[in-house]
Design an enzyme around this catalytic site. Structure first.
Site, short mmCIF file in Angstrom:
data_model
loop_
_atom_site.label_atom_id
_atom_site.label_comp_id
_atom_site.label_asym_id
_atom_site.label_seq_id
_atom_site.Cartn_x
_atom_site.Cartn_y
_atom_site.Cartn_z
N THR A 1 0.82 -1.50 -0.15
CA THR A 1 0.12 0.10 0.44
C THR A 1 1.10 1.09 -0.13
OG1 THR A 1 -1.74 1.12 1.17
CG2 THR A 1 -0.53 0.53 2.13
N GLU A 2 0.51 2.03 -0.72
CA GLU A 2 1.55 3.30 -1.31
C GLU A 2 1.87 4.79 0.23
OE1 GLU A 2 -1.62 2.71 -2.58
OE2 GLU A 2 -2.36 4.18 -2.98
N ASN A 3 0.80 4.19 1.09
CA ASN A 3 1.43 4.96 1.82
C ASN A 3 2.47 4.83 2.70
OD1 ASN A 3 -0.67 2.72 2.59
ND2 ASN A 3 -1.30 3.84 4.60
N SER B 1 8.66 4.27 -1.05
CA SER B 1 6.69 3.11 -1.73
C SER B 1 7.12 3.48 -3.01
CB SER B 1 5.87 4.15 -0.45
OG SER B 1 5.31 3.11 -0.94
#
Lengths: 230, 224
Positions: B53-55, B95
């Site tokens: 997940t990009e966070n 990320s």
């Protein structure tokens, strides 16, 4: 030779932000948002601010409070989909919004913190996000010139800090905080926990204190930091 | 897993379940906000996969109820999540280094529009709903494979699969496959190619709901 002590009170740390300042604000949603610094900025009322921040928080919290108080002129961001108020303000023209691809936003900030004036990328070519930007041809490939982002002040949120400003972060509360903590003339870190010099293992420090100018220990966590029931 | 799956409705559950079936064991996968994030609920518990997940997390686990939530642990859509053994946290720079450098095998995204050449629009409806691109520009452009899960038509019944996008694009010629409540459709050099139909749906019905020419794969059409 003790390392310098950078502990500072909330009011005085925020009072150094002038009208018209460009601010980097850490966080992605709730985690990593420096809510206490933002509440104090709302109370002091500095005007004509430019905020650089991944998102616009949710209505009534974080930077949305500064949008509502009319303190923000411009927002550089990647996604404001969880804040209908910010979208409305953008659509009616009372808030200037610059959208940036999320990773390019991070990389522009990283460049700002690394002393690199701009980066080249193919991200966003063929989309509206590249419109109006300088295109540079390198080895036959068109690339978008993306300018580094640096701010007057960065407001970041740490899990733990020592008085010198060595910082660590919690879970997904890292997000934009580490690169932002390198990319401003003045870096203010609020911290949930303050430990003595030497109590943070040097191997576990994520932001070295030499990037940080002020450490503001939080006496309590307000409900802003809590679980959001949607 | 799957506490919220029941609320998806049969047609949506069928399409995300179908999308989950195509995930390759051992791959690194990013599931977008909304319907795409539900795909994880239909992966077997012992399925070897790394969800990103990009966070700032690899080793994303299932969504957790509020009473078990960690206030510092969310996915990119803001949902409270858990981690699996071996998970790692990192900042937004790392990320997206993962996304842009070819380490992401599959990105599953939602769509406002998909064009017959694979163009995707999902970040801006000018003057109406403009959430911004978030990570979608890089996910669409840089993942090794991009698939879409979406309803076949919008809430007004207008087709989302079109000859060309009318909205600002997220990526160009990036989509490989679209899973909808009606069909599984591949993007090919010759345009949209119908691969499978949802149970109870006819080819003519699917064609009528599609805003671009639709080829049909040879042989009997699988039903999902």
């Amino acid at each position: 030779m003790p390392l310098p002590d950078k502990l500072e009170g909330l009011e005085s740390a925020v009072a150094r932000i002038p009208d018209g300042a460009v601010l980097l604000v850490g966080g992605f949603g709730v985690p990593g948002t420096p809510f206490t610094l933002l509440r104090e900025l709302e109370r002091q009322g500095q005007q004509q601010l430019t905020l650089i921040r991944n998102d616009a928080n949710e209505p009534g919290t974080g930077i949305d409070r500064l949008l509502r108080s009319g303190q923000v002129r411009r927002l550089v961001t990647s996604h404001i989909g969880l804040n209908a108020h910010a979208i409305e303000r953008m659509n009616e023209g009372s808030l200037d919004v610059e959208f940036c691809a999320q990773g390019i936003l991070a990389e522009r900030i990283r460049a700002g913190g690394a002393g690199i004036p701009a980066i080249l990328t193919d991200v966003g070519l063929g989309t509206e996000l590249a419109a109006g930007k300088t295109i540079v041809e390198v080895e036959g490939r068109p690339l978008v010139l993306e300018m580094a982002l640096r701010a007057d002040v960065a407001l970041v949120h740490a899990a733990t800090a020592d008085p010198f400003g060595n910082l660590t972060y919690a879970a997904t509360a890292r997000n934009f905080n580490p690169p932002m903590a390198m990319a401003a003339d003045r870096v203010v870190a609020e911290t949930e926990s303050l430990v003595a010099l030497g109590d943070l293992s040097a191997e576990n420090v994520e932001t070295p204190g030499s990037f940080v100018d002020a450490v503001v220990p939080l006496s309590a966590l307000t409900e802003d930091y809590g679980i959001v029931c949607r | 897993m799957g506490s919220s799956a029941a609320s998806l409705g049969n047609a949506r559950e069928r399409l995300v379940r179908r999308a989950a079936r195509d995930i390759v064991p051992g791959s690194v996968v990013n599931l977008g906000i909304g319907l795409p994030s539900k795909v994880a609920e239909f992966l077997p518990a012992d399925f070897p996969v790394c969800l990103h997940t990009e966070n700032g997390l690899t080793g994303l686990g299932p969504a957790v109820p509020l009473e078990e939530a960690d206030r510092n642990l969310i996915d990119a859509g803001g949902a409270y999540v858990g981690t699996v053994a071996g998970a790692a946290f990192f900042d937004s720079v790392t990320s997206f280094s993962l996304v842009r450098s070819g380490r992401l095998d599959l990105s599953i995204l939602g769509a406002f529009e998909v064009a017959a050449n694979g163009d995707l629009a999902n970040w801006k409806i000018p003057g109406k709903f403009s959430p911004g691109p978030g990570g979608a520009i890089e996910l669409a452009q840089k993942a090794k494979k991009v698939c879409i899960v979406t309803t076949h038509t919008d809430r007004h019944g207008n087709p989302k699969l079109l000859r060309q996008c009318t909205l600002p694009r997220t990526g160009t010629a990036c989509v490989a496959r679209v899973y909808t409540d009606l069909a599984v459709i591949d993007v090919t050099p010759a345009g949209f190619l119908l691969r499978e139909r949802a149970e109870g749906r006819t080819v003519e019905e699917i064609r009528a709901a599609t805003g671009a020419p639709l080829q049909v794969a040879k042989g009997p059409l699988p039903v999902f």
